[in-house]
Write a protein that holds these residues in place. Structure first.
Motif, PDB file in Angstrom:
ATOM      1  N   LEU A 125       0.812  -1.219   0.000  1.00 43.35           N
ATOM      2  CA  LEU A 125       0.000   0.000   0.000  1.00 43.35           C
ATOM      3  C   LEU A 125       0.846   1.270   0.000  1.00 43.35           C
ATOM      4  O   LEU A 125       0.281   2.373  -0.070  1.00 43.35           O
ATOM      5  N   LEU A 126       2.156   1.136   0.086  1.00 46.26           N
ATOM      6  CA  LEU A 126       3.014   2.329   0.049  1.00 46.26           C
ATOM      7  C   LEU A 126       2.950   2.972  -1.336  1.00 46.26           C
ATOM      8  O   LEU A 126       2.863   2.269  -2.356  1.00 46.26           O
ATOM      9  N   PRO A 127       3.050   4.284  -1.411  1.00 48.66           N
ATOM     10  CA  PRO A 127       2.976   4.967  -2.716  1.00 48.66           C
ATOM     11  C   PRO A 127       4.272   4.871  -3.520  1.00 48.66           C
ATOM     12  O   PRO A 127       4.379   5.506  -4.574  1.00 48.66           O
ATOM     13  N   TYR A 128       5.211   4.113  -3.039  1.00 44.47           N
ATOM     14  CA  TYR A 128       6.483   3.950  -3.748  1.00 44.47           C
ATOM     15  C   TYR A 128       6.982   2.528  -3.515  1.00 44.47           C
ATOM     16  O   TYR A 128       6.528   1.813  -2.608  1.00 44.47           O
ATOM     17  N   ALA A 129       7.928   2.113  -4.350  1.00 42.66           N
ATOM     18  CA  ALA A 129       8.488   0.766  -4.226  1.00 42.66           C
ATOM     19  C   ALA A 129       9.476   0.733  -3.060  1.00 42.66           C
ATOM     20  O   ALA A 129      10.274   1.658  -2.877  1.00 42.66           O
ATOM     21  N   LEU A 130       9.424  -0.313  -2.288  1.00 40.42           N
ATOM     22  CA  LEU A 130      10.326  -0.446  -1.141  1.00 40.42           C
ATOM     23  C   LEU A 130      11.024  -1.806  -1.223  1.00 40.42           C
ATOM     24  O   LEU A 130      10.470  -2.825  -0.841  1.00 40.42           O
ATOM     25  N   PRO A 131      12.251  -1.831  -1.736  1.00 42.13           N
ATOM     26  CA  PRO A 131      12.989  -3.106  -1.768  1.00 42.13           C
ATOM     27  C   PRO A 131      13.444  -3.477  -0.356  1.00 42.13           C
ATOM     28  O   PRO A 131      13.866  -2.629   0.429  1.00 42.13           O
ATOM     29  N   TYR A 132      13.326  -4.734  -0.012  1.00 43.15           N
ATOM     30  CA  TYR A 132      13.729  -5.176   1.321  1.00 43.15           C
ATOM     31  C   TYR A 132      14.091  -6.657   1.268  1.00 43.15           C
ATOM     32  O   TYR A 132      13.730  -7.388   0.349  1.00 43.15           O
ATOM     33  N   LYS A 133      14.801  -7.092   2.286  1.00 41.17           N
ATOM     34  CA  LYS A 133      15.193  -8.484   2.419  1.00 41.17           C
ATOM     35  C   LYS A 133      15.099  -8.869   3.885  1.00 41.17           C
ATOM     36  O   LYS A 133      15.617  -8.167   4.757  1.00 41.17           O
ATOM     37  N   PHE A 134      14.427  -9.985   4.161  1.00 40.91           N
ATOM     38  CA  PHE A 134      14.310 -10.457   5.534  1.00 40.91           C
ATOM     39  C   PHE A 134      15.582 -11.195   5.945  1.00 40.91           C
ATOM     40  O   PHE A 134      16.089 -12.054   5.214  1.00 40.91           O
ATOM     41  N   VAL A 135      16.085 -10.854   7.123  1.00 41.79           N
ATOM     42  CA  VAL A 135      17.264 -11.513   7.680  1.00 41.79           C
ATOM     43  C   VAL A 135      16.872 -12.101   9.042  1.00 41.79           C
ATOM     44  O   VAL A 135      16.462 -11.350   9.940  1.00 41.79           O
ATOM     45  N   PRO A 136      16.973 -13.417   9.217  1.00 43.13           N
ATOM     46  CA  PRO A 136      16.577 -14.004  10.504  1.00 43.13           C
ATOM     47  C   PRO A 136      17.543 -13.596  11.614  1.00 43.13           C
ATOM     48  O   PRO A 136      18.725 -13.353  11.382  1.00 43.13           O
ATOM     49  N   TYR A 137      17.007 -13.533  12.818  1.00 43.79           N
ATOM     50  CA  TYR A 137      17.817 -13.169  13.988  1.00 43.79           C
ATOM     51  C   TYR A 137      17.587 -14.215  15.073  1.00 43.79           C
ATOM     52  O   TYR A 137      16.441 -14.559  15.367  1.00 43.79           O
ATOM     53  N   GLY A 138      18.647 -14.708  15.654  1.00 36.55           N
ATOM     54  CA  GLY A 138      18.549 -15.726  16.688  1.00 36.55           C
ATOM     55  C   GLY A 138      18.996 -17.076  16.181  1.00 36.55           C
ATOM     56  O   GLY A 138      19.305 -17.256  14.990  1.00 36.55           O
ATOM     57  N   ASP A 139      19.039 -18.045  17.096  1.00 37.64           N
ATOM     58  CA  ASP A 139      19.522 -19.377  16.739  1.00 37.64           C
ATOM     59  C   ASP A 139      18.406 -20.330  16.334  1.00 37.64           C
ATOM     60  O   ASP A 139      18.657 -21.492  16.000  1.00 37.64           O
ATOM     61  N   GLY A 140      17.159 -19.862  16.392  1.00 38.04           N
ATOM     62  CA  GLY A 140      16.050 -20.701  15.989  1.00 38.04           C
ATOM     63  C   GLY A 140      15.546 -21.631  17.072  1.00 38.04           C
ATOM     64  O   GLY A 140      14.580 -22.368  16.856  1.00 38.04           O
ATOM     65  N   HIS A 141      16.163 -21.625  18.248  1.00 40.52           N
ATOM     66  CA  HIS A 141      15.761 -22.510  19.342  1.00 40.52           C
ATOM     67  C   HIS A 141      15.254 -21.717  20.550  1.00 40.52           C
ATOM     68  O   HIS A 141      14.171 -21.961  21.049  1.00 40.52           O
ATOM     69  N   SER A 142      16.053 -20.773  21.003  1.00 38.33           N
ATOM     70  CA  SER A 142      15.637 -19.939  22.144  1.00 38.33           C
ATOM     71  C   SER A 142      15.247 -18.555  21.649  1.00 38.33           C
ATOM     72  O   SER A 142      15.783 -18.063  20.641  1.00 38.33           O
ATOM     73  N   ASN A 143      14.301 -17.946  22.347  1.00 41.22           N
ATOM     74  CA  ASN A 143      13.835 -16.625  21.941  1.00 41.22           C
ATOM     75  C   ASN A 143      14.905 -15.572  22.203  1.00 41.22           C
ATOM     76  O   ASN A 143      15.444 -15.498  23.310  1.00 41.22           O
TER      77      ASN A 143
END
Length: 339
Positions: free
Chosen positions: A23-41
């Motif tokens: 819904l943004l009026p412009y293009a927003l390039p982005y990339k998701f980067v995971p944070y954490g070890d995937g086991h503990s919060n």
């Protein structure tokens, strides 16, 4: 939630973010980067701090907006209201032949019976000198008082009340009887038609009054909040990492090294309870907080994304995403017994 080892992520927060970006009026390039070890919060405050160092441009996730965190970053408009709630094990109250006694407590039954007799005695005192219906042999008068008292429950008393004061007392009493019978009927109907759940934990107040251990989600602000705002000893707090740990701790209970209840955000608990019918939210939500996306201070993206989130809310898309991920599947909204 990461799909395999790819760069594709799914989840409630991800879907809201993607919908808002569209819904943004412009293009927003982005990339998701995971944070954490995937086991503990991970500790959420440490994650937000990485925005200030430039390691991340934004944080997309279940980040609760708190006063201390707003000093570090700018948040968008909350995309979900999710206050703290208490979740505890519940048991179904089985129906029995004595279910008709359940709408009132034993004390209430005793007090009600005494009031019936008291009103009968008062009317007898006011009427016995002038009303033949309340005169005669002492045994007959005793039976008349008892009959008159309890016949008012069904508005079927046969004795006439002649005195003005006696009629006034009777009118007031008949109104009280109407309220009592209406309340009893409503409560009994609810008991017989709605599944009744019971838990020794009634909410945050009963947790404060006890010494039982309390579970909370690791890496959140909840431990600090409970100790500072509710003066709960930190030694009572048990850090848990996953839904599986939540379930095991609640099933074990304090007797087996578990917890009596868990305090967490409502959104987490709605997801947790969606397939676990042995537990339920007890008491009322006792804080009002929300989740938001975090951006660097003075970032124009925080304002633009807030506007997009408001549009999602207005067109109903936000509710659809909520129902997709957080709607209960196997149990009712307040919990149900295992089937």
């Amino acid at each position: 939630m990461r799909v395999g080892g790819s760069d594709i992520f799914h989840g409630y927060c991800i879907d809201v973010f993607n919908a808002a970006v569209e819904l943004l009026p412009y293009a927003l390039p982005y990339k998701f980067v995971p944070y954490g070890d995937g086991h503990s919060n991970p500790v959420k405050t440490d994650l937000l701090y990485m925005i200030t160092t430039g390691a991340f441009d934004a944080v997309v996730g279940d980040i609760t907006i708190t006063t201390n965190r707003t000093k570090m970053v700018d948040f968008t408009q909350p995309y979900i209201e999710s206050g703290l709630v208490v979740v505890a094990p519940v048991q179904k109250l089985n129906s029995s032949a004595w279910a008709f006694l359940r709408p009132f407590t034993p004390m209430m039954w005793c007090v009600t019976g005494l009031f019936f007799l008291a009103v009968g005695v008062v009317v007898w005192i006011l009427e016995r000198r002038t009303n033949d219906d309340f005169r005669g042999h002492p045994r007959r008068q005793l039976v008349t008082v008892a009959w008159f008292s309890f016949s008012t429950l069904f508005f079927s008393h046969r004795e006439n009340v002649n005195s003005t004061l006696g009629r006034l007392v009777l009118i007031i009493w008949l109104f009280v009887v109407l309220v009592l019978t209406s309340s009893y009927t409503a409560s009994l109907t609810s008991i017989l038609t709605v599944e009744q759940l019971s838990s020794p934990i009634k909410g945050i107040e009963s947790l404060m009054a006890s010494n039982d251990p309390i579970g909370y989600q690791h890496g959140t602000f909840i431990d600090t909040y409970l100790t500072e705002e509710f003066n709960i000893q930190r030694s009572r707090l048990v850090s848990l990492n996953s839904e599986e740990e939540y379930e095991k701790a609640l099933k074990d209970g304090p007797q087996k090294g578990g917890v009596a209840a868990i305090v967490d955000m409502r959104a987490y608990m709605e997801l947790f309870l969606s397939t676990r019918c042995d537990f339920s939210i007890v008491g009322q939500e006792f804080t009002k907080m929300g989740w938001g996306f975090a951006f660097p201070r003075d970032s124009p993206l925080a304002i633009d994304m807030s506007t997009a989130i408001l549009k999602l809310s207005e067109n109903g898309e936000l509710q659809k995403i909520h129902d997709k991920w957080l709607a209960r599947k196997a149990c009712s909204s307040e919990g149900a017994s295992k089937k």
